[in-house]
Write an enzyme that holds these catalytic residues in place. Structure first.
Site, short mmCIF file in Angstrom:
data_model
loop_
_atom_site.label_atom_id
_atom_site.label_comp_id
_atom_site.label_asym_id
_atom_site.label_seq_id
_atom_site.Cartn_x
_atom_site.Cartn_y
_atom_site.Cartn_z
N TRP A 68 -12.83 -6.60 1.46
CA TRP A 68 -12.64 -5.21 1.15
C TRP A 68 -13.12 -4.99 -0.21
O TRP A 68 -14.56 -5.40 -0.73
CB TRP A 68 -10.80 -5.39 0.72
CG TRP A 68 -10.18 -6.49 -0.10
CD1 TRP A 68 -10.52 -8.05 -0.36
CD2 TRP A 68 -10.71 -6.22 -1.59
NE1 TRP A 68 -10.37 -8.35 -1.25
CE2 TRP A 68 -9.81 -7.72 -2.82
CE3 TRP A 68 -10.98 -5.49 -2.21
CZ2 TRP A 68 -10.22 -7.64 -3.61
CZ3 TRP A 68 -10.74 -5.55 -3.42
CH2 TRP A 68 -10.28 -6.39 -4.21
N TYR A 112 0.71 -1.58 -0.09
CA TYR A 112 -0.36 -0.46 -0.09
C TYR A 112 0.79 1.10 -0.52
O TYR A 112 1.95 1.26 0.92
CB TYR A 112 -1.02 0.27 0.74
CG TYR A 112 -1.83 -1.37 1.50
CD1 TYR A 112 -2.14 -1.95 -0.01
CD2 TYR A 112 -2.67 -1.13 2.04
CE1 TYR A 112 -2.80 -2.76 -0.37
CE2 TYR A 112 -3.81 -2.27 1.91
CZ TYR A 112 -3.85 -3.05 1.05
OH TYR A 112 -5.03 -4.07 1.38
#
Ligand SMILES: NC(=O)c1ccc[n+]([C@@H]2O[C@H](COP(=O)([O-])OP(=O)(O)OC[C@H]3O[C@@H](n4cnc5c(N)ncnc54)[C@H](OP(=O)(O)O)[C@@H]3O)[C@@H](O)[C@H]2O)c1
Length: 305
Positions: free
Chosen positions: A214, A52
């Protein structure tokens, strides 16, 4: 907020978790506010991955935690590894090296949970087992899970592991329901019957594996949120009506829809807006009826056989 015991750690974690994938756009002050808001709302679970922001999200979060008064034991930190440039890598060396990188970026000595981010077609169970054993023995990782795996991949991996797989992180929102569709349409000729996950939700339920959803507000593969989208006008009308009924915002209804599924569910929200975090936390305070759950499912464009 509602809590449940997570895997081997037996730490009570919130059913709403904050995903930190979009944290790299924030200033340090904004990071502090996001972490503080989440905790004030009862959200004590933070989801990361080594990729990320190219590692920036873990660094920003770790620095934010160190600036705060928050104790390490009061937050549950999860990260993921194994997505590399052009391949997925479950080799022992890569898992061990990745976790060391994650820990140093986060500035912590342990992860509460580590997930293998995407299935590696060349997975060897003994390599994963060796890596997990070493990480656990050294106190670097307390529990283990997977992401984007179907039932058979989990069964295969589990057959070589001495550690239980405690979570599977999967894409799921009212506008992305293949995991549900295949169960509802089983053995019909409708498109929904196409098996994309081989009964993964039912398997998680049977084994007590936490389903971490998610992109709970996204349509398609990161194609934007369905809230307020004219393509989903019928869904938005029902979300708005139920939001009024439960005195929450429509996003909370969308998360409550995910929490209503009777497996151990945890919604991983991706917002970095403190107001949206506060709104999300309310999803744990009410339960949709069976009629409302199906109405939302149909309003998203799904037909029952
Ligand atoms: N395992 C995997 O393969 C995988 C893949 C992708 C993501 N994830 C995890 O899942 C988490 C969530 O994914 P996501 O960020 O795509 O999820 P999401 O919650 O569906 O989307 C978040 C985005 O929606 C926006 N948004 C617009 N209106 C909103 C509203 N009313 N309430 C809340 N958000 C609104 C947010 O903007 P604002 O910030 O302005 O609110 C943000 O840009 C990630 O952080 C990551 O931890 C895992």
């Amino acid at each position: 907020m509602k809590y449940f015991d997570f895997g081997c750690t037996k730490k009570a974690v919130s059913v709403i978790g904050l995903g930190c994938m979009r944290m790299d756009d924030l200033s340090p002050n904004q990071v502090d506010k996001v972490i503080r808001t989440a905790l004030d709302c009862g959200i004590n679970f933070f989801d990361h991955a080594d990729i990320y922001g190219g590692g920036e999200c873990e660094k920003l979060f770790g620095a934010g935690l160190r600036r705060s008064e928050i104790k390490r034991e009061d937050v549950f930190i999860q990260s993921k590894c194994c997505i590399r440039d052009g391949l997925y890598d479950f080799s022992r060396e890569y898992i061990l090296k990745s976790v060391d990188g994650v820990l140093s970026r986060l500035g912590t000595d342990h992860l509460d949970s580590l997930l293998l981010h995407r299935p590696d077609a060349l997975m060897e169970m003994d390599e994963v087992q060796e890596a997990f054993s070493k990480l656990n023995a050294e106190g670097k990782v307390l529990s283990f899970g997977v992401s984007n795996m179907n039932r058979f991949q989990m069964e295969l991996l589990q057959s070589g592991l001495s550690f239980p797989i405690v979570a599977d992180q999967l894409q799921m929102s009212i506008a992305h329901t293949p995991l549900i569709d295949e169960g509802i349409n089983v053995n019909t000729m409708f498109n929904g019957a196409v098996t994309r996950s081989s009964g993964t939700l039912e398997y998680c339920r049977l084994k007590g594996i936490v389903v971490q959803t998610w992109s709970p507000l996204q349509k398609g593969f990161f194609e934007g949120v369905f809230l307020g989208d004219p393509e989903y006008s019928e869904l938005n009308q029902v979300l708005d009506r139920l939001a009024d009924k439960y005195s929450v915002k429509p996003d909370a209804v969308a998360y409550a829809w995910l929490l209503r599924y009777p497996a151990p569910m945890q919604v991983i929200i991706g917002t970095m807006n403190p107001k949206h975090i506060e709104s999300a936390a309310k999803a744990a305070d009410f339960t949709l009826s069976r009629e409302e759950w199906y109405e939302l499912y149909r309003a998203a464009g799904n037909e029952l056989p």
